[in-house]
Design an enzyme around this catalytic site. Structure first.
Site, short mmCIF file in Angstrom:
data_model
loop_
_atom_site.label_atom_id
_atom_site.label_comp_id
_atom_site.label_asym_id
_atom_site.label_seq_id
_atom_site.Cartn_x
_atom_site.Cartn_y
_atom_site.Cartn_z
N ASP A 107 45.64 25.17 -13.80
CA ASP A 107 45.15 23.88 -14.29
C ASP A 107 44.44 24.05 -15.63
O ASP A 107 43.99 25.15 -15.96
CB ASP A 107 44.16 23.28 -13.29
CG ASP A 107 44.82 22.94 -11.96
OD1 ASP A 107 46.05 22.78 -11.93
OD2 ASP A 107 44.09 22.86 -10.96
N1 URA Z 1 44.92 26.07 -7.43
C1 URA Z 1 44.32 25.07 -8.12
O1 URA Z 1 43.80 24.13 -7.55
N2 URA Z 1 44.35 25.14 -9.46
C2 URA Z 1 44.89 26.19 -10.16
O2 URA Z 1 44.84 26.19 -11.39
C3 URA Z 1 45.47 27.21 -9.42
C4 URA Z 1 45.49 27.13 -8.05
#
Ligand code: URA
Length: 242
Positions: A107
């Site tokens: 993310d």
């Molecule tokens: N899980 C999440 O919620 N975000 C990420 O970036 C990776 C795994």
């Protein structure tokens, strides 16, 4: 495995900033040589690993695959192009090839290990839902996890959309009534998976960092935004050859 032959225009578009049309034009103008001879057409084949190609007198070195480990900082997207945010691939300033992509996604606000490569087979092997490659995260959370949270994560969490996660290893590193720190290993890659797993337990992730993916661990020397090429051993181990 060596690559036997490749069309000159393909070689040029992979290894330089030229488009196919620009490569054709450059050849027409006599800017390209192969083994010392000016080549005016780009539809012929070359042996990329043994022929010497120059553009404007400068040798274009051939690299078939590139592998980089990036410590992705917050505010950078796991993409090759984006209109709004800097991309993970743009951070690899020393790259030779144009066709690099992030193997997997983190993310915008997640930090940590991101593999940047152009090896599609390896990326597929690491990301395929059937392979269940371990991904280890370090996280801070707000809220109070139930006392049996570690077992609940092991049994599988029912997410808000009704799907159940595969067994995951949660280790609570510290916690009090306001929140805590934990390490979590998951073996699948559902969208926002870590955040959704914590949310399903009434908590909110406030900081998330990926520490490893399969055999590849984030080099602790790399600060957010820094990267380095993988070592031969790391590549072999990822491919399951060592
Ligand atoms: N899980 C999440 O919620 N975000 C990420 O970036 C990776 C795994």
């Amino acid at each position: 495995m060596t690559e036997k032959t490749k069309r000159l225009d393909k070689f040029l578009t992979e290894m330089t900033d030229l488009t196919r049309t620009q490569a054709k034009e450059a050849a027409r103008k006599g800017r390209i040589t192969v083994n010392g001879t000016v080549v005016r057409k780009t539809d012929g084949k070359i042996s990329p690993e043994t022929d010497t190609v120059t553009l404007d007198g400068r040798e274009i070195r051939y690299t078939r695959f590139e592998y980089y480990m990036l410590n992705k900082p917050q505010g950078v997207v796991s993409a090759t192009e984006d209109g709004r945010y800097p991309t993970a691939v743009e951070l690899i300033t020393g790259r030779q090839r144009k066709d690099l992509f992030p193997a997997g996604r983190l993310d915008l606000d997640t930090e940590g290990l991101l593999l940047i490569t152009n090896d599609g087979d390896l990326a597929h092997r690491l990301l395929s839902p059937k392979k269940h490659v371990d991904k280890v995260y370090y996280l801070h959370f707000q809220g109070m996890l139930p006392s049996d949270a570690e077992q609940t994560f092991q049994d599988g969490i029912i997410l808000e959309d009704g799907t159940k996660t595969r067994p995951a290893d949660l280790t609570i590193l510290s916690s009090d009534k306001n929140g805590g720190k934990a390490r979590l290993t998951i073996r699948e890659g559902k969208y926002h998976q870590v955040k959704r797993m914590l949310e399903a337990c009434g908590c909110r992730v406030t900081y998330l960092k990926r520490l490893s993916m399969g055999s590849l661990s984030l080099d602790e020397q790399l600060k957010p935004g820094e990267y380095r090429p993988l070592t031969e051993l790391e590549i072999k181990q990822l491919k399951g050859e060592s």
